[in-house]
Scaffold this active site. Sequence first.
Site, short mmCIF file in Angstrom:
data_model
loop_
_atom_site.label_atom_id
_atom_site.label_comp_id
_atom_site.label_asym_id
_atom_site.label_seq_id
_atom_site.Cartn_x
_atom_site.Cartn_y
_atom_site.Cartn_z
N HIS A 169 6.24 22.48 0.43
CA HIS A 169 7.00 22.01 1.58
C HIS A 169 8.33 21.42 1.12
CE1 HIS A 169 5.78 17.96 0.42
NE2 HIS A 169 4.49 18.26 0.59
N HIS A 199 8.61 19.14 -1.96
CA HIS A 199 8.62 19.81 -3.27
C HIS A 199 10.02 20.33 -3.59
CE1 HIS A 199 4.26 20.41 -2.04
NE2 HIS A 199 4.17 19.68 -3.14
N CYS A 258 -10.74 9.28 -3.53
CA CYS A 258 -9.88 10.07 -2.64
C CYS A 258 -9.60 11.40 -3.30
CB CYS A 258 -8.57 9.34 -2.35
SG CYS A 258 -7.42 10.33 -1.37
N CYS A 317 -5.74 12.09 -3.57
CA CYS A 317 -5.06 11.43 -4.68
C CYS A 317 -5.68 11.78 -6.02
CB CYS A 317 -5.11 9.91 -4.51
SG CYS A 317 -4.20 9.28 -3.10
N CYS A 369 -7.72 5.56 2.56
CA CYS A 369 -6.72 5.75 1.50
C CYS A 369 -5.35 5.34 2.00
CB CYS A 369 -6.69 7.22 1.07
SG CYS A 369 -5.30 7.63 -0.01
N HIS A 429 -2.99 8.69 2.05
CA HIS A 429 -3.29 9.80 2.95
C HIS A 429 -3.89 9.37 4.29
CE1 HIS A 429 -3.21 11.76 -1.07
NE2 HIS A 429 -2.66 12.74 -0.40
N LYS A 433 5.74 10.30 6.51
CA LYS A 433 5.55 11.20 5.39
C LYS A 433 4.90 12.49 5.87
CE LYS A 433 3.05 11.68 1.07
NZ LYS A 433 1.82 11.32 0.39
N LYS A 460 1.17 12.64 6.20
CA LYS A 460 0.58 11.80 7.23
C LYS A 460 0.96 12.26 8.64
CE LYS A 460 0.18 7.55 4.51
NZ LYS A 460 0.53 6.12 4.43
#
Length: 531
Positions: A23, A26, A132, A135, A149, A152, A307, A310
């Site tokens: 995405h 990155h 998690c 993670c 978490c 996330h 984010k 999320k």
Amino acid sequence: MPLAAQKTSYVTTSIPYVNANPHLGHALELCVADAFARHRRIRGRRVRFVTGTDDHSLKNVLAAERAGVPTSAWVADHAAAFEALSDALGISADDFQRTSANPAHAPAVRALWETCAHRGDLYRKPYHGRYCVGCERFYEPEELNDGRCPEHDAPLEIVEETNWFFRLSRYADVVREAIESGRLRVVHDGAREETLAFLRGPVRDISVSRSAARARGWGLPVPGDASQVIWVWFDALCGYIAGLGYGGRDRSRLDTYWCGEGERVHVIGKGIARFHAVYWPAFLASAGLPWPTDLLVHGYVTIDGEKISKSGRSIDPTPLIVQYGADAVRYFLLRHIRTARDGDFSLRRFQQAHDAELANGLGNLASRILALAEKVTDGRVPEPGVALAADQELRDSALALPSEVDAAVDRLSLDEALAGVFRLVDATNRYVTTAAPWEDVREGRQGRAAATLRTALEALHVIARELAPFLPGASDDLRTRLRAPPLEGGVGWNVLPTGAPLTRGAPLFGRIGGRDWSRDSGTRAAPRGRA
């Protein structure tokens, strides 16, 4: 300068999981690392720049299971998407390493594990904790948000098994002191302070293996213990030195880029700061190896302030690159997402920045100067003329730009470096408007018009040169039109060859005009912005 005497820079991105396609976040990391590496090369450093993918994650296994395909096939296909994004953005990496495909990777991980074990830093014990998968780490109860978490916003899995542990507690003080002193520079104030707060508290040893059954057999086995696979983060972090020859016979790159006196810079997102700022230095200390010198911790690309992971939404960067060009995407990510801060993306903001700053700013400046050359000097570089006060002021600003860019890049603030380049774009546009060389032509003052043109061309050359790390396509195009000397020649004034033919060409960046190109068909020609 002999190559052996040159300073070195080793630059890496993190290596993302391949449980999904890449995405825009990155793309941001790739662009930041690439701009840093390109800047160092232009300034004469020996640079090794590496990116790649983390194939051994449980996330990848679960994604493959949901898709009903073998894990190996899943990671190969999705790693290819990350490599394709790197190519589309014009990323200048020397190597793209996949942890499951690089033949040097597994021997390096084993070598690091065995060295830590020999040091007495690995031991086996039963464990019960909250895990998690997103993670790929265990959390302590006090680290959670209402039992979820914090990264996330998801519930955690309760895991009870016997694992291998690393004595992180043994290295907490030395890592903390290195960060406090700046020997390990963490550039993102929030990430630095969060890391130090963690290190000033009770630092517990960490689990560095997982049961082979829970990992579905995917991953690297613990040496001498087939019931366990090596924790994906121990595995992945080792990738930074695996490609340099650690654990192999040829250590020449390791000696040059990791064990030498140069800089070792990891470009990472803030969500994985602890792995790089705490665990990785501790593993290296156990193995008796040097540490990274700098962690450039960039922020998140957000959508409406959230984010991507999320928000439940994502932005595929590939259509943006296809429709607008790689340089346009690089520009927005490098200037309008502050390097060490979160930044919000919307197509409207992207289009506005493109038209106002690339098309109307840089593109218009290049077009008006090159069009003026056709009228004043028959499209050729004029001789330098007598400098007036305004000429000298622009010259001074242009010659000061490389030092300004260097200082911002050294601070790991690439957005500030790029902003400095565009301040010179604005200053040169103002200079041309105020000098009004077309009026000199109309009044028969050809010499003065030519002197103004030469000053503007030289400033444009400095702009093109300093843009090279950030917008390499536009920089190459513009320097070709100006018949500019090679980048390696260094900055200067009156360096364009007198009498050389200039090329006006099409606009560097065509205006988008606010149109939502994402709704158009993929066959429409993209505005110029070049990969």
